[in-house]
Design a protein around this motif. Structure first.
Motif, PDB file in Angstrom:
ATOM      1  N   SER A 139       0.834  -1.213   0.000  1.00 42.88           N
ATOM      2  CA  SER A 139       0.000   0.000   0.000  1.00 42.88           C
ATOM      3  C   SER A 139       0.864   1.257   0.000  1.00 42.88           C
ATOM      4  O   SER A 139       0.580   2.223  -0.723  1.00 42.88           O
ATOM      5  N   MET A 140       1.916   1.243   0.807  1.00 38.76           N
ATOM      6  CA  MET A 140       2.824   2.386   0.854  1.00 38.76           C
ATOM      7  C   MET A 140       3.524   2.585  -0.491  1.00 38.76           C
ATOM      8  O   MET A 140       3.740   3.718  -0.934  1.00 38.76           O
ATOM      9  N   PHE A 141       3.863   1.481  -1.145  1.00 34.05           N
ATOM     10  CA  PHE A 141       4.523   1.576  -2.454  1.00 34.05           C
ATOM     11  C   PHE A 141       3.619   2.297  -3.455  1.00 34.05           C
ATOM     12  O   PHE A 141       4.066   3.193  -4.183  1.00 34.05           O
ATOM     13  N   VAL A 142       2.354   1.903  -3.502  1.00 38.97           N
ATOM     14  CA  VAL A 142       1.418   2.515  -4.449  1.00 38.97           C
ATOM     15  C   VAL A 142       1.260   4.000  -4.168  1.00 38.97           C
ATOM     16  O   VAL A 142       1.296   4.836  -5.088  1.00 38.97           O
ATOM     17  N   LEU A 143       1.090   4.373  -2.896  1.00 41.05           N
ATOM     18  CA  LEU A 143       0.907   5.788  -2.570  1.00 41.05           C
ATOM     19  C   LEU A 143       2.193   6.589  -2.792  1.00 41.05           C
ATOM     20  O   LEU A 143       2.142   7.749  -3.205  1.00 41.05           O
ATOM     21  N   THR A 144       3.347   5.981  -2.512  1.00 42.20           N
ATOM     22  CA  THR A 144       4.610   6.679  -2.772  1.00 42.20           C
ATOM     23  C   THR A 144       4.766   6.964  -4.249  1.00 42.20           C
ATOM     24  O   THR A 144       5.188   8.057  -4.653  1.00 42.20           O
ATOM     25  N   ALA A 281       3.707  11.603   5.780  1.00 41.91           N
ATOM     26  CA  ALA A 281       5.020  12.169   5.465  1.00 41.91           C
ATOM     27  C   ALA A 281       5.237  12.341   3.971  1.00 41.91           C
ATOM     28  O   ALA A 281       6.026  13.200   3.548  1.00 41.91           O
ATOM     29  N   LEU A 282       4.547  11.537   3.149  1.00 39.57           N
ATOM     30  CA  LEU A 282       4.791  11.590   1.701  1.00 39.57           C
ATOM     31  C   LEU A 282       4.476  12.958   1.089  1.00 39.57           C
ATOM     32  O   LEU A 282       5.316  13.522   0.369  1.00 39.57           O
TER      33      LEU A 282
END
Length: 349
Positions: A139-144, A281-282
């Protein structure tokens, strides 16, 4: 009297949970309310900025929510147990890979780590997972990729895995010299439900939609993930709008810009107290990079903040003895600096 005595603690627990869920929304609303009184134009601009940014991020947001819900419904997080079988060196690599890539629920990390250590899994492999886990997940990868870009998302994933391997290797070498024979604090058990995943991992049910219970879990996870991401991203986008409006780009460039080591060192150290949440933070880092922050400094900030954030650090402190905690922090900061430096060199090349 018995009913009342049971109801009051239950009510208190419900109110506490409600407060924890709503305080981020309240913070966003309070900020906009104060802005509306002090600077109506900025309040309108910040609200518009947050709404537009959410709309632009929506496709990535929906995909990340779907991934999180799918992982919970299928039981894919049970695959984590397979990372901790085999030779120590293999376990370090698999532990780092699992920590950097697995869609693992954060509420299960603490009992899982306790279970792994209590069951005799080497601290080196556990440390590899422990360091990589807070930095990245699907999930973090997609949003990053959506908030920053795909290159940054790939680099952050590699940083997570690399940090896990580095930390695991350091601990492995120290253990060969007799260090960390008893890493857990006294009284720490074998981890409850987290331990069950390791002792008897359940099979993954890929066709989860055929099971009513798993369909319900998918819906509940999707809803809770949506609310979690929405409240943090709204707060982050409001803060980003204020940062862009009030912090001169020249200040950011002078402090965190350039190709030298100082911006990366500064971002590594600032990331420890300034880190709010991995998702929040992104946008902040994206805004800083737009104002002149060096990409390597942004990477160092995200890695250092993710591993040393209050929830992650408290989990380590609660389970491990002080020497293990201090090593965790030291490895985190060293790895964050190295990740930022390597990413900056990659940008230059």
């Amino acid at each position: 009297m018995t009913d009342t005595s049971l109801a009051v603690p239950g009510l208190r627990s419900a109110l506490r949970s409600l407060w924890q869920d709503q305080r981020v929304w309240l913070a966003s609303a309070l900020m906009l309310a104060v802005l509306a009184v002090a600077d109506r134009n900025q309040a309108a601009a910040s609200a518009t900025f947050a709404a537009t940014a959410l709309l632009n991020t929506a496709p990535f947001l929906v995909l990340s929510i779907a991934i999180a819900a799918w992982a919970g419904a299928t039981g894919a997080d049970n695959l984590i147990a397979k990372a901790f079988t085999g030779a120590p060196v293999l376990m370090i690599g698999l532990g780092a890979l699992a920590g950097g890539l697995s869609p693992f629920c954060s509420c299960g990390v603490i009992p899982l780590i306790a279970a792994l250590l209590a069951m005799g899994v080497p601290l080196s492999a556990v440390m590899a997972f422990w360091l990589a886990s807070p930095i990245m997940d699907p999930s973090m990868f997609v949003l990053t990729a959506g908030v920053l870009d795909l290159e940054f998302a790939v680099a952050k994933t590699l940083a997570a895995i690399g940090l896990g391997v580095f930390g695991g290797a350091v601990v492995h070498l120290m253990m060969k010299r007799g260090a960390f024979a008893d890493p857990l604090r006294d009284g720490i058990g074998n981890g409850g439900c987290g331990g069950a995943r390791v002792r008897a991992p359940k099979p993954v049910v890929w066709r989860f939609w055929t099971d009513p219970g798993r369909r319900t879990k998918f819906a509940r996870t999707a809803l809770s993930t949506t609310l979690f991401l929405a409240r943090w991203l709204v707060l982050a986008f409001i803060l980003e709008s204020l940062m862009l409006a009030w912090i001169p780009a020249e200040t950011v460039t002078a402090t965190l810009g350039g190709d030298g080591l100082l911006p990366i060192v500064t971002a590594t150290l600032v990331g420890v107290p300034a880190y709010l949440n991995g998702y929040a933070a992104l946008p902040l880092v994206g805004g800083l990079i737009d104002q002149g922050m060096a990409p390597g400094a942004g990477m160092a900030f995200l890695v250092a903040g993710g591993v040393t954030s209050i929830p992650a650090a408290m989990a380590v402190w609660a389970l491990a003895r002080p020497p293990v905690f201090l090593l965790y922090i030291g490895l985190s900061l060293t790895g964050a600096f190295a990740s930022g430096l390597l990413f900056q060199l990659w940008q230059v090349l």
